[in-house]
Design an enzyme around this catalytic site. Structure first.
Site, PDB file in Angstrom:
ATOM      1  N   HIS A  32       7.867  -0.701  -6.823  1.00 18.47           N
ATOM      2  CA  HIS A  32       7.276  -2.032  -6.911  1.00 18.47           C
ATOM      3  C   HIS A  32       5.757  -1.962  -7.071  1.00 18.47           C
ATOM      4  CE1 HIS A  32       7.546  -6.401  -6.185  1.00 18.47           C
ATOM      5  NE2 HIS A  32       6.403  -6.270  -5.553  1.00 18.47           N
ATOM      6  N   HIS A  78      10.259 -12.501  -7.669  1.00 13.87           N
ATOM      7  CA  HIS A  78      10.518 -12.425  -6.231  1.00 13.87           C
ATOM      8  C   HIS A  78      12.032 -12.439  -6.028  1.00 13.87           C
ATOM      9  CE1 HIS A  78       7.837 -13.018  -2.485  1.00 13.87           C
ATOM     10  NE2 HIS A  78       7.405 -12.009  -3.198  1.00 13.87           N
TER      11      HIS A  78
END
EC number: 6.3.5.3
Length: 712
Positions: A32, A78
């Site tokens: 990430h 998200h």
């Protein structure tokens, strides 16, 4: 983190890292934060054209709108947090992308929300859908940034999961640009905003692995939203930026203070010292590790000269925001953390910021194959597609959003693209598109198709495309087929953008989107910006007494189509993008709009020609008669002509006197009918295939609330 990476860290450091150092390294070496699996491929993307001021590499990209105005744009996902805690996950997704725009020195002016869910028949999927929308709505409405468009789609492969992508755009004057990195030592680092808690600890690590069935355990990795603090942070940050005394600025997102401070200092080879015990805490007894990797929201890190600390601090106090000097930049490229006077971490800064890439095995797969077009009655095919949740109006979604706050919204949700007023003459068009069904069948063509659709959507509202951002949602890159589909996708995105002369100025990659060993389809989402003359925006719906023309060639391309999905047909060929034709048709439609030759324009995409015509009828509350046998086509099957999702096509409605001039603008252009009356009528060689009152089309089109168990 993989064993070979841990070994490499020990070798480079010459010792075993301590607990805090391992925690910071784990965060910064996560997929990430580091993009270690995607970076080798992302360098294929074009990142420069005449409009680009700042390409990828900072928190958001910047595009020149005119001499006085720059547009700042970014996109984030998200996904994992929203699948576990849909309200908080979606809300904090909005907050994070808004701060990315803010920390370049821009005022956020609009959001797009491309969101995807499993089938609505299942209660879990309805729950995710309703609370993701509520999270986006509540947060965006409370910070005063309108959500002006997006996508809302449903697919079997997302059962019990969700993809939540959020794009944001802001505007700024050129002199207010602030970078996310420092260029000198001796600057004070100010942390401002919310207190730091345990929420979001290991958030980026959580986002870099697959979800298990027991998702409830992961709730602590989801951050807590506080839009009221964010609203204050927006105003205070802009006021501080306007003083000219802010030397660098980053928001605290994934990886928290570790990521923000190390990236800010390390980008140009400087280091940082952090006094972690000075960080204001929300919870007692927090450890240095928790403080350094917490992802508590609504926090920003400012770098300012020592003599400017008090002036900037006073601005924060005016907005009742808590602020603290938590460190400083140093010449030596090291990242040092102190806790109550004791040095608790000391790493070479490049060990945090320069993570080695990983190139996984690539294994091509073939999901395409010849499929007979099913022999299905035309009316049944139309009803199936028109009633699909993917085609239904998303009014239920966007009516929860305040899409008019700030007073800039010229074209509201539901059109091909949103348009925001930038000055008295020009607007900014903003849109996002993706088609996972096409991308699953052929990742390269699916990616090119996403870019082509963005261009068509911008062109349909009269906008000249300026720049792109991309959000790439994939399953685990450790699966060879997934990594191959990712590489093919990037290749397609690159080739299509180059053909249009467009560049990617920012983007996001989200891997490990799978639940219990069930990978999602490759889902690239492309958002585009365009510049439009406000007086030249055509309608999106029909009005009485116009001719209907089809631009572009229809081919028998039902692979990945909405019709095949509704009939449960797998395989087929994904639509092929002819970049030369796509470009020529876009230029022709733009020229027709500039000359004032057309009243209404709509691109043809999901659902095909039949859906595009029906949508224009509903939008204008006006019927039409269209003979589909006249459509420029490589097939004589009415089902293929009506529901194929071939690229490069538009529907235009125009007064008869403009016909000859329009013909000269296109290679494939045919009149298929006229607008008027209260029915939508589809013909084939003069024979009636289907007649539906527009009022009935509209009733079905607005029926999404009924699928959620809500009565209108």
């Amino acid at each position: 983190m993989f064993p070979h990476e841990e070994k490499l860290i020990r070798e480079r450091l010459g010792r075993e890292p301590n607990e805090l150092e391992w925690a910071m390294l784990e965060v910064m070496w996560s997929e990430h934060a580091s993009y270690k699996s995607s970076r080798p491929w992302l360098k294929l993307l074009p990142t420069e054209n005449e409009h680009v001021i700042l390409g990828p590499g900072e928190d958001a990209g910047i595009v020149k709108f005119d001499d006085e105005t720059w547009v700042v744009v970014g996109i984030e996902s998200h996904n994992h947090p929203s699948a576990v805690e849909p309200y908080g996950g979606a809300a904090t997704g909005v907050g994070g992308i808004v701060r990315d725009i803010l920390c370049m020195g821009a005022r956020p002016i609009a959001l797009l929300d491309p969101i995807r869910f499993g089938p609505l028949e299942k209660e879990r999927n309805r729950y995710l859908f309703e609370y993701v929308v509520k999270g986006i709505a509540d947060y965006g409405n409370r910070i005063g940034v309108p959500t002006v468009g997006g996508e809302t789609e449903f697919d079997e492969s997302l059962d019990s999961y969700t993809l939540v992508n959020v794009a944001c755009v802001g505007i700024m004057r050129p002199e207010h640009l602030v970078h996310s990195y420092v260029t000198e030592a001796g600057l004070k680092l100010i942390l401002v905003g919310n207190r730091t808690g345990r929420d979001g600890v290991h958030g980026v690590t959580f986002a870099s692995e697959e979800l298990s069935e027991n998702t409830e355990e992961d709730r602590s990795a989801v951050q807590i939203p506080d839009p009221f603090t964010e609203k204050l942070l927006i105003e205070a940050t802009l006021e501080a930026v306007y003083t000219g005394r802010v030397k660098a600025l980053k928001d605290l997102g994934g990886g928290g203070l570790t990521c923000a401070a190390s990236e800010m200092a390390g980008k140009k080879g400087f280091g940082a010292v952090i006094y972690a015990d000075r960080v204001p805490l929300r919870e007692p007894g927090m450890t240095p590790t928790e403080v350094m990797i917490s992802e508590s929201q609504e926090r920003m890190l400012f770098a300012v000269k020592p003599e400017d600390v008090e002036e900037i601090g006073r601005i924060f106090e005016e907005y009742e925001l808590e602020w603290t000097v938590v460190g400083e930049t140093i010449e030596e490229p090291r990242f040092v953390v102190y806790w109550k006077g004791e040095k608790v971490a000391d790493l070479p800064i490049e060990l945090l910021t320069e993570v080695p890439t990983i190139e996984w095995e690539l294994k091509p797969y073939s999901a395409e194959g010849p499929v007979e077009t099913p022999d299905v009655p035309f009316e049944r095919a139309f009803d199936l597609v028109w009633g699909s949740p993917n085609i239904l109006s998303k009014r239920w979604v966007w009516e929860q959003y305040d899409h008019e706050v700030q007073g800039r919204t010229v074209l509201k949700p539901g059109r091909d693209a949103a348009v925001l007023k930038i000055n008295d003459e020009y607007g900014l068009a903003f849109v996002a598109d993706g088609n996972p069904n096409h991308s699953y069948l052929n990742p390269y063509q699916g990616a090119m198709g996403a870019v082509a659709e963005v261009v068509r959507n911008l062109v349909s509202v009269g906008a000249e495309p300026l720049a792109l951002v991309d959000n790439l949602n994939f399953a685990s890159p450790e699966r060879p087929e997934v990594y191959w589909s990712f590489a093919e996708t990037v290749r397609g995105l690159a080739d299509a953008a180059r053909a249009f002369g467009l560049a990617y100025v920012s983007g996001n990659v989200s891997f490990y989107n799978e639940v219990v060993d069930r990978p999602i389809k490759p889902t690239p989402v492309v958002a585009g910006l365009g510049k439009v003359k406000l007086e030249a925006i055509p309608n999106g719906g029909f009005e009485e007494g116009l001719l209907i023309g089809v631009v572009g060639l229809t081919k028998p391309e039902l692979g990945g189509s909405e019709l095949f999905a509704r009939l449960g047909v797998e395989g087929g060929l994904a639509p092929r993008v002819n970049l030369e034709e796509e470009k020529a048709n876009a230029n022709g439609v733009l020229e027709a709009i500039r000359r004032g030759l057309v009243r209404a324009v709509h691109d043809v995409s999901r659902g095909g020609l039949a859906v595009a015509l029906a949508k224009m009828a509903v939008a204008g509350n006006t019927g039409f008669t269209a003979d589909l046998s006249k459509v420029p086509s490589e097939t004589t099957n009415p089902i293929e002509v009506a529901f194929s999702e071939s690229h490069g096509r538009y529907i235009v409605a125009f007064p008869e006197e403009n016909l000859e001039e329009l013909k000269g603008l296109f290679k494939h252009f045919v009149i298929i009918g006229r607008t008027g009356g209260s029915d939508a009528v589809f013909l084939w060689n003069g024979w009636e295939l289907l007649r539906k009152p527009v009022s009935e089309l509209k009733a079905v089109h607005e029926s999404l609330p009924m699928l959620l168990g809500e009565e209108e």
